[in-house]
Design a protein around this motif. Sequence first.
Motif, PDB file in Angstrom:
ATOM      1  N   PRO A 203      16.358 -35.310  25.614  1.00 36.23           N
ATOM      2  CA  PRO A 203      16.878 -36.488  24.923  1.00 36.23           C
ATOM      3  C   PRO A 203      18.359 -36.303  24.601  1.00 36.23           C
ATOM      4  N   ASN A 204      19.066 -37.415  24.376  1.00 40.24           N
ATOM      5  CA  ASN A 204      20.475 -37.291  24.010  1.00 40.24           C
ATOM      6  C   ASN A 204      20.612 -36.681  22.607  1.00 40.24           C
ATOM      7  N   ASP A 205      21.831 -36.372  22.229  1.00 46.98           N
ATOM      8  CA  ASP A 205      22.061 -35.643  20.984  1.00 46.98           C
ATOM      9  C   ASP A 205      21.585 -36.424  19.758  1.00 46.98           C
ATOM     10  N   THR A 206      21.777 -37.730  19.780  1.00 43.69           N
ATOM     11  CA  THR A 206      21.349 -38.544  18.636  1.00 43.69           C
ATOM     12  C   THR A 206      19.836 -38.475  18.465  1.00 43.69           C
ATOM     13  N   VAL A 207      19.117 -38.631  19.576  1.00 47.35           N
ATOM     14  CA  VAL A 207      17.652 -38.559  19.525  1.00 47.35           C
ATOM     15  C   VAL A 207      17.202 -37.161  19.131  1.00 47.35           C
ATOM     16  N   ALA A 208      17.859 -36.145  19.674  1.00 45.00           N
ATOM     17  CA  ALA A 208      17.493 -34.758  19.325  1.00 45.00           C
ATOM     18  C   ALA A 208      17.601 -34.529  17.825  1.00 45.00           C
ATOM     19  N   GLY A 209      18.620 -35.088  17.211  1.00 44.79           N
ATOM     20  CA  GLY A 209      18.760 -34.961  15.765  1.00 44.79           C
ATOM     21  C   GLY A 209      17.635 -35.646  15.017  1.00 44.79           C
ATOM     22  N   LEU A 210      17.245 -36.821  15.488  1.00 42.88           N
ATOM     23  CA  LEU A 210      16.164 -37.563  14.843  1.00 42.88           C
ATOM     24  C   LEU A 210      14.828 -36.842  14.992  1.00 42.88           C
ATOM     25  N   LEU A 211      14.649 -36.156  16.106  1.00 45.95           N
ATOM     26  CA  LEU A 211      13.393 -35.445  16.343  1.00 45.95           C
ATOM     27  C   LEU A 211      13.193 -34.269  15.392  1.00 45.95           C
ATOM     28  N   ALA A 212      14.234 -33.902  14.677  1.00 49.34           N
ATOM     29  CA  ALA A 212      14.084 -32.874  13.643  1.00 49.34           C
ATOM     30  C   ALA A 212      13.344 -33.408  12.424  1.00 49.34           C
ATOM     31  N   SER A 213      13.219 -34.734  12.305  1.00 46.12           N
ATOM     32  CA  SER A 213      12.513 -35.348  11.184  1.00 46.12           C
ATOM     33  C   SER A 213      11.012 -35.109  11.287  1.00 46.12           C
ATOM     34  N   GLU A 214      10.376 -34.920  10.170  1.00 46.76           N
ATOM     35  CA  GLU A 214       8.919 -34.750  10.148  1.00 46.76           C
ATOM     36  C   GLU A 214       8.193 -36.022  10.564  1.00 46.76           C
ATOM     37  N   HIS A 215       8.904 -37.153  10.587  1.00 49.27           N
ATOM     38  CA  HIS A 215       8.276 -38.432  10.924  1.00 49.27           C
ATOM     39  C   HIS A 215       8.324 -38.749  12.425  1.00 49.27           C
TER      40      HIS A 215
END
Length: 231
Positions: free
Chosen positions: A190-202
């Motif tokens: 995934p792109n960097d923005t998505v990768a950051g979001l994937l760190a969320s527990e949600h």
Amino acid sequence: MADFVLVAGAWLGSWAWDEVVPPLRAAGHGTHPLTLSGLAERRDVPAGQQTHVRDVVGEIERRDLRDVVLVGHSYSGIPVGQAAERIGDRLTRVVFVDAEVPVDGGSFASGWWQGRAVFEALIADNGGVWPPPAAAEFDGQGLTDEQVARLVEGVTPHPGATLTEPAVLDRPLGEVPATYIKCLLDGPEPNDTVAGLLASEHWRLVTMDTGHWPMFSQPTELARLLLEAAG
């Protein structure tokens, strides 16, 4: 039972989900493929970025849908991500299918690989629209010749304002329950923005061994993953 609201990416309309809808309905779920303003049978309707957000929210409210699984493919992840925040407790989960995601104050053009100015010039040079891809641009995406022909026949120019106007988020997108489906033939990560979001527990990540248009290349497998996301 869930209510699936399905929104395809650039150049596409509700018809893109024709092979995904039957297995979802066979499982007993409500299924609502949506054509955004300015595309397909709605190609004559003027549209900007917030028009597309209102299209999605309006469909959900008009039908009084509950337990919504909101699905956004490619470009449509941007309006779908905004709509997910705006429908409140109607939302069960949002599913991004190899999609862009909204960044507050950013646009689709902001993340263009050649830079925003290049993409905006492309739109300006084509009369305010993003021209549909030619058949060769679908190469390497796991599609048969017949599937490519269906895509090429069905696509329509995409309204440029929806791609250059900014997204508006009221809270961090990582707080929204989400599944991100990454199609590996279109890039392994995934792109960097998505990768950051994937760190969320949600958020959670799922992969498909196919290209960027899985509703054509692997519709049955995509439907299975959507049913899993619905829980």
